[in-house]
Design a protein around this motif. Structure first.
Motif, PDB file in Angstrom:
ATOM      1  N   TYR A  80      81.041 -36.008  65.675  1.00 52.04           N
ATOM      2  CA  TYR A  80      81.430 -37.327  66.164  1.00 52.04           C
ATOM      3  C   TYR A  80      82.771 -37.767  65.596  1.00 52.04           C
ATOM      4  O   TYR A  80      83.080 -37.482  64.440  1.00 52.04           O
ATOM      5  CB  TYR A  80      80.333 -38.348  65.832  1.00 52.04           C
ATOM      6  N   THR A  81      83.545 -38.490  66.413  1.00 53.96           N
ATOM      7  CA  THR A  81      84.794 -39.082  65.916  1.00 53.96           C
ATOM      8  C   THR A  81      84.421 -40.183  64.917  1.00 53.96           C
ATOM      9  O   THR A  81      83.268 -40.591  64.833  1.00 53.96           O
ATOM     10  CB  THR A  81      85.623 -39.682  67.069  1.00 53.96           C
ATOM     11  N   SER A  82      85.416 -40.683  64.198  1.00 54.11           N
ATOM     12  CA  SER A  82      85.136 -41.602  63.090  1.00 54.11           C
ATOM     13  C   SER A  82      84.581 -42.968  63.500  1.00 54.11           C
ATOM     14  O   SER A  82      84.052 -43.696  62.670  1.00 54.11           O
ATOM     15  CB  SER A  82      86.408 -41.849  62.291  1.00 54.11           C
ATOM     16  N   GLY A  83      84.766 -43.332  64.762  1.00 55.14           N
ATOM     17  CA  GLY A  83      84.268 -44.635  65.191  1.00 55.14           C
ATOM     18  C   GLY A  83      85.152 -45.787  64.750  1.00 55.14           C
ATOM     19  O   GLY A  83      84.675 -46.882  64.480  1.00 55.14           O
ATOM     20  N   THR A  84      86.451 -45.536  64.681  1.00 54.80           N
ATOM     21  CA  THR A  84      87.378 -46.594  64.285  1.00 54.80           C
ATOM     22  C   THR A  84      87.568 -47.590  65.421  1.00 54.80           C
ATOM     23  O   THR A  84      87.726 -48.783  65.200  1.00 54.80           O
ATOM     24  CB  THR A  84      88.749 -45.969  63.906  1.00 54.80           C
ATOM     25  N   THR A  85      87.567 -47.087  66.640  1.00 52.83           N
ATOM     26  CA  THR A  85      87.850 -47.971  67.770  1.00 52.83           C
ATOM     27  C   THR A  85      86.608 -48.349  68.574  1.00 52.83           C
ATOM     28  O   THR A  85      86.691 -49.159  69.471  1.00 52.83           O
ATOM     29  CB  THR A  85      88.864 -47.318  68.729  1.00 52.83           C
ATOM     30  N   GLY A  86      85.488 -47.782  68.301  1.00 55.00           N
ATOM     31  CA  GLY A  86      84.302 -48.143  69.072  1.00 55.00           C
ATOM     32  C   GLY A  86      83.214 -47.117  68.860  1.00 55.00           C
ATOM     33  O   GLY A  86      83.106 -46.529  67.796  1.00 55.00           O
ATOM     34  N   ILE A 127     103.506 -33.331  53.253  1.00 60.27           N
ATOM     35  CA  ILE A 127     103.606 -33.144  54.698  1.00 60.27           C
ATOM     36  C   ILE A 127     102.549 -33.958  55.428  1.00 60.27           C
ATOM     37  O   ILE A 127     101.353 -33.742  55.280  1.00 60.27           O
ATOM     38  CB  ILE A 127     103.520 -31.648  55.063  1.00 60.27           C
ATOM     39  N   ASP A 128     103.051 -34.913  56.183  1.00 62.78           N
ATOM     40  CA  ASP A 128     102.199 -35.747  57.010  1.00 62.78           C
ATOM     41  C   ASP A 128     101.867 -34.918  58.242  1.00 62.78           C
ATOM     42  O   ASP A 128     102.762 -34.337  58.852  1.00 62.78           O
ATOM     43  CB  ASP A 128     103.021 -36.992  57.383  1.00 62.78           C
ATOM     44  N   ASN A 129     100.602 -34.810  58.591  1.00 59.70           N
ATOM     45  CA  ASN A 129     100.306 -34.163  59.867  1.00 59.70           C
ATOM     46  C   ASN A 129      99.348 -35.027  60.656  1.00 59.70           C
ATOM     47  O   ASN A 129      98.509 -35.730  60.127  1.00 59.70           O
ATOM     48  CB  ASN A 129      99.856 -32.708  59.766  1.00 59.70           C
ATOM     49  N   GLN A 174      93.532 -35.282  65.602  1.00 61.51           N
ATOM     50  CA  GLN A 174      92.332 -36.059  65.895  1.00 61.51           C
ATOM     51  C   GLN A 174      91.113 -35.146  65.810  1.00 61.51           C
ATOM     52  O   GLN A 174      91.250 -33.933  65.949  1.00 61.51           O
ATOM     53  CB  GLN A 174      92.391 -36.579  67.335  1.00 61.51           C
ATOM     54  N   THR A 175      89.952 -35.758  65.658  1.00 62.07           N
ATOM     55  CA  THR A 175      88.714 -34.984  65.708  1.00 62.07           C
ATOM     56  C   THR A 175      88.706 -34.138  66.979  1.00 62.07           C
ATOM     57  O   THR A 175      88.310 -32.968  66.974  1.00 62.07           O
ATOM     58  CB  THR A 175      87.494 -35.934  65.725  1.00 62.07           C
ATOM     59  N   GLU A 176      89.177 -34.741  68.049  1.00 58.44           N
ATOM     60  CA  GLU A 176      89.154 -34.082  69.350  1.00 58.44           C
ATOM     61  C   GLU A 176      89.944 -32.769  69.324  1.00 58.44           C
ATOM     62  O   GLU A 176      89.551 -31.803  69.970  1.00 58.44           O
ATOM     63  CB  GLU A 176      89.777 -35.002  70.409  1.00 58.44           C
ATOM     64  N   TYR A 189      95.721 -42.064  72.839  1.00 58.24           N
ATOM     65  CA  TYR A 189      95.591 -43.503  72.553  1.00 58.24           C
ATOM     66  C   TYR A 189      96.364 -43.919  71.309  1.00 58.24           C
ATOM     67  O   TYR A 189      96.013 -44.896  70.656  1.00 58.24           O
ATOM     68  CB  TYR A 189      94.125 -43.938  72.461  1.00 58.24           C
ATOM     69  N   ASP A 190      97.402 -43.177  70.977  1.00 59.89           N
ATOM     70  CA  ASP A 190      98.284 -43.584  69.885  1.00 59.89           C
ATOM     71  C   ASP A 190      99.690 -43.822  70.431  1.00 59.89           C
ATOM     72  O   ASP A 190     100.153 -43.097  71.307  1.00 59.89           O
ATOM     73  CB  ASP A 190      98.337 -42.501  68.793  1.00 59.89           C
ATOM     74  N   TRP A 191     100.347 -44.839  69.891  1.00 55.59           N
ATOM     75  CA  TRP A 191     101.741 -45.127  70.208  1.00 55.59           C
ATOM     76  C   TRP A 191     102.645 -44.270  69.365  1.00 55.59           C
ATOM     77  O   TRP A 191     102.351 -44.027  68.198  1.00 55.59           O
ATOM     78  CB  TRP A 191     102.092 -46.566  69.839  1.00 55.59           C
TER      79      TRP A 191
HETATM   80  P1  ATP Z   1      87.402 -43.150  67.093  1.00 54.12           P
HETATM   81  O1  ATP Z   1      88.144 -42.241  68.029  1.00 54.12           O
HETATM   82  O2  ATP Z   1      85.932 -42.930  67.109  1.00 54.12           O
HETATM   83  O3  ATP Z   1      87.797 -44.585  67.212  1.00 54.12           O
HETATM   84  P2  ATP Z   1      89.183 -42.184  65.011  1.00 54.12           P
HETATM   85  O4  ATP Z   1      90.213 -42.109  66.086  1.00 54.12           O
HETATM   86  O5  ATP Z   1      89.545 -42.907  63.749  1.00 54.12           O
HETATM   87  O6  ATP Z   1      87.828 -42.778  65.565  1.00 54.12           O
HETATM   88  P3  ATP Z   1      89.571 -39.487  64.103  1.00 54.12           P
HETATM   89  O7  ATP Z   1      89.529 -38.442  65.151  1.00 54.12           O
HETATM   90  O8  ATP Z   1      89.025 -39.176  62.770  1.00 54.12           O
HETATM   91  O9  ATP Z   1      88.741 -40.715  64.607  1.00 54.12           O
HETATM   92  O10 ATP Z   1      91.060 -39.983  63.860  1.00 54.12           O
HETATM   93  C1  ATP Z   1      92.164 -39.648  64.678  1.00 54.12           C
HETATM   94  C2  ATP Z   1      93.142 -40.789  64.697  1.00 54.12           C
HETATM   95  O11 ATP Z   1      93.610 -41.061  63.353  1.00 54.12           O
HETATM   96  C3  ATP Z   1      94.401 -40.538  65.476  1.00 54.12           C
HETATM   97  O12 ATP Z   1      94.207 -40.749  66.863  1.00 54.12           O
HETATM   98  C4  ATP Z   1      95.368 -41.537  64.847  1.00 54.12           C
HETATM   99  O13 ATP Z   1      95.154 -42.841  65.333  1.00 54.12           O
HETATM  100  C5  ATP Z   1      94.965 -41.493  63.386  1.00 54.12           C
HETATM  101  N1  ATP Z   1      95.802 -40.513  62.649  1.00 54.12           N
HETATM  102  C6  ATP Z   1      95.454 -39.269  62.269  1.00 54.12           C
HETATM  103  N2  ATP Z   1      96.434 -38.664  61.580  1.00 54.12           N
HETATM  104  C7  ATP Z   1      97.466 -39.543  61.538  1.00 54.12           C
HETATM  105  C8  ATP Z   1      98.790 -39.508  60.984  1.00 54.12           C
HETATM  106  N3  ATP Z   1      99.235 -38.446  60.319  1.00 54.12           N
HETATM  107  N4  ATP Z   1      99.568 -40.600  61.161  1.00 54.12           N
HETATM  108  C9  ATP Z   1      99.127 -41.671  61.839  1.00 54.12           C
HETATM  109  N5  ATP Z   1      97.892 -41.769  62.374  1.00 54.12           N
HETATM  110  C10 ATP Z   1      97.065 -40.727  62.231  1.00 54.12           C
END
Ligand code: ATP
Ligand code: MG
Length: 645
Positions: free
Chosen positions: A240-246, A390-392, A395-397, A495-497
């Motif tokens: 499962y994804t982290s559930g940050t957005t829903g 190193i920032d990388n 996503q879980t996906e 879904y990231d800017w």
């Molecule tokens: P959910 O999709 O259930 O709301 P989540 O998106 O937090 O939860 P993850 O798959 O763990 O679940 O996180 C991926 C997200 O984390 C990315 O889409 C982005 O928003 C953020 N992220 C990951 N790595 C970075 C990074 N290096 N810089 C900025 N944001 C990041």
């Protein structure tokens, strides 16, 4: 020497040839007949006709070739234990676990839910599943019964593997009562539960259902359980994804594509080599734990460290802000992986803790999961005497990085890191910035857009949402018709800017739902957070937009401070608030200035340490924060509620 840009271009323009070459990094029982079947977009099938096994590639082939090399190092500062397993020893433990699962009725295709602390047996259980073709579904240990039960109902496991408990800060955290409660709540019931008894907390066993690992292990001491060769497209696990957005989404991963993706990422992205040690501070409950605690390093022939404990507490439960670096020195870690949120915890400590240890083996520290703010990046970079940070971004996906820095190997030139940017698109990802409203590509340097990936996604990314192809297509994909009548293009949205500078480096500006609109200006909450966090006394910050009658929305900032001395009175806090506002005015202009800066003791976060802005925003607007099953510390939200109401 090839440039990285050429290497990347080849991965897109000559996709099948590129991945056919990479597929040779792993062992196949039957080699693939077709590299990518994209005849039913957006579903991609990688390495069709190939048969392989994840556990074979992670364990058995190394046990065969270099059996005595270290594979797994399980360290717990909670129970004061450290144990290393060679590849041969790991293989034997995995076979015992596999035989035990089979004796409990697990067959190919069955699901096994793993709800465990960070102990070696969790690694055995994951590998035992992929060994016999069962699908594991790891649920973060310590999730409450409610979250666990919904995942039990979704995965419908035949067997659950768990433990009596975990431990945090030296205090036992019972798992078994939570598990029993979750099974009670769930409509699906597992046939059996396999429990590791660590002797941490007493367990009530359910007759006929519950089994103890040490008993079954003894019974299957000499078991030989061959790896089951499966089709490349066979699911290996769900997560499962982290559930940050829903509501979390159940990501389903294949076998061959994932194996090849990880096998390439170890040299190309992380710069790891067989025989070296990888240390990821994440948890097996998250994607980083799957890809870079368990499968990636092992597939790459590296030793991997599993660490149970706090980042600030060492052996004998003594405070030790340098425990991770102590382990780096002791086990000669070459690649380290952590999260900005963990580094921000360390930032509250003296940087001298880092400098006490011999870090000469360390090549780089990778950070992912959340935006890496510049003060944190600088702090850790200085603390590590200039080692590359190193920032990388992924996503879980996706299962492995979308954006990173390329490590130069095999005659491909490296790319260099740049502060504030996770880097450039990794090979295989056809990244495009698109305008949110028109869907058209954003070509101008530094213009904002939604970060998307044109299909097919590279190997290793999600195949679908478990049991819900519709949700997969509807959630992530947009079909773009070709005005000239050519085939439609399918585009995956992160879904990231993001914005891309003139040199092709990307900068993540926050999630698409984290953009606020103040009097007609669109502002990324991330940009405001960057500015707030540059104030010397700010430890952590969350900015959310809340509805406002006049301006549409205004920004509210919530901060925790590094040093709360001198912040006892209302006036002192108001003075800090003003200073922070002035900082934002100077950096971004008055329109971005938060209407209020609330000084709080803790921010609401997911169990993976990510800020729960949606919950903050709901509370700030007096709404119900909704699903809170993924929140770590609900009291943080209650405190904030009393503050804003
Ligand atoms: P959910 O999709 O259930 O709301 P989540 O998106 O937090 O939860 P993850 O798959 O763990 O679940 O996180 C991926 C997200 O984390 C990315 O889409 C982005 O928003 C953020 N992220 C990951 N790595 C970075 C990074 N290096 N810089 C900025 N944001 C990041
Ligand atoms: Mg997400």
């Amino acid at each position: 020497m090839q440039t990285y840009a050429d290497f990347h271009r080849q991965s897109i323009e000559d996709r099948d040839a590129f991945w056919a070459e990479q597929a040779k990094r792993i062992e196949w029982e039957t080699p693939p007949q077709q590299i990518c079947d994209y005849s039913n977009p957006p579903f991609a099938r990688w390495f069709v006709g190939g048969r392989t096994n994840l556990c074979h590639n992670a364990v058995d082939r190394h046990a065969r070739d270099r059996g005595d090399a270290t594979a797994l190092i399980a360290v717990s500062t909670e129970t004061n234990t450290e144990k290393s397993y060679s590849f041969s020893e790991l293989q034997r433990e995995v076979e015992r676990m596999a035989a035990s699962l089979q004796s409990l009725g697990v067959q190919q295709g069955d699901r096994v839910l793993i709800y465990m602390p960070m102990i070696a047996e969790a690694c055995f259980a994951m590998l035992a599943c992929t060994r016999i073709g069962a699908i594991h579904s790891v649920v973060f240990g310590g999730f409450a019964s409610g979250s666990l039960s919904t995942r039990i109902d979704d995965a419908q496991p035949k067997v659950i593997v768990s433990a009596d408990g975990g431990s945090r800060g030296g205090k036992p955290v019972p798992y078994k009562p939570l598990l029993d409660e979750a099974i009670n709540l769930a409509s699906h019931k597992p046939d059996a539960v396999l429990l590791v008894d660590r002797g941490l907390t007493a367990m009530q066993l359910v007759e006929g259902r519950d089994h103890i690992w040490s008993d079954l292990r003894t019974k299957h001491m000499d078991a030989q359980v061959p790896c089951v060769w499966v089709d490349s497209t066979t699911p290996s696990y769900t997560l499962y994804t982290s559930g940050t957005t829903g509501k979390p989404k159940g990501v389903q991963r294949d076998t061959g594509g994932y194996c090849v993706a990880l096998a390439t990422s170890i040299p190309y992205i992380y710069g790891g080599k067989p025989g070296e040690t990888f240390f990821s501070t994440s948890d097996i409950g998250w994607v980083v734990g799957h890809s870079y605690i368990i499968y990636g390093p092992l597939i790459g022939g590296m030793a991997t460290i599993m660490y149970e404990g706090l980042p600030t507490q060492g052996f004998d439960h003594q405070p030790d802000g340098g425990i991770w670096w102590r382990l780096v020195a002791k086990y000669k870690v070459s690649v380290m992986f952590s999260a900005p949120t963990a580094i921000r915890v360390l930032k509250k400590q003296d940087p001298e803790h880092l400098k006490k240890h011999d870090l000469s083996s360390l090549k780089a520290l990778f950070l992912a999961g959340e935006p890496l703010d510049e003060p944190t990046a600088k702090w850790i970079s200085e603390g590590l005497n200039g080692k590359p940070i190193i920032d990388n971004y992924w996503q879980t996906e996706t299962g492995w990085p979308i954006l990173s820095v390329a490590n130069g190997v095999d005659n491909v030139a490296a790319t260099s890191p740049r502060f504030g940017s996770p880097g450039v698109p990794m090979y295989g990802y056809n990244v495009r910035l698109v305008d949110e409203s028109t869907g058209l590509p954003v070509e101008t340097a530094d213009a904002k857009g939604v970060l998307t990936v044109e299909g097919p996604l590279p190997p290793g990314c999600l195949q679908t949402v478990w049991g819900d192809d519709h949700r997969f297509v509807n959630t992530y994909w947009n079909k773009m018709e070709d005005p000239a009548g050519g085939p439609a293009r399918w585009v995956y949205s992160t879904y990231d800017w993001s914005r891309r500078d003139a040199d092709g480096y990307y900068f993540i500006l926050g999630r698409t739902d984290d953009v606020i609109n103040v009097a007609g200006h669109r502002l990324g909450t991330r940009e405001i957070e960057e500015s707030v966090s540059s104030h010397p006394n700010v430890a952590e910050v969350a900015v959310v937009g809340v509805a406002d009658n006049v301006k549409g929305q205004v920004a509210l900032a919530f901060v925790t401070v590094k040093n709360s001395e001198g912040l006892d009175t209302e006036e002192q806090r108001a003075a800090l608030e003003k200073e922070i506002m002035r900082q934002v005015d100077a950096d971004l202009g008055a329109v971005a200035r938060p209407a209020r800066v609330h000084i709080v003791t803790a921010l609401p976060k997911t169990r993976s340490g990510k800020l729960l802005r949606r919950a903050l925003q709901a509370v700030a607007e007096g709404r119900d924060p909704g699903d809170l099953t993924t929140i770590d510390d609900p009291s943080s939200l209650l405190n904030i509620k009393s503050m804003v109401s």
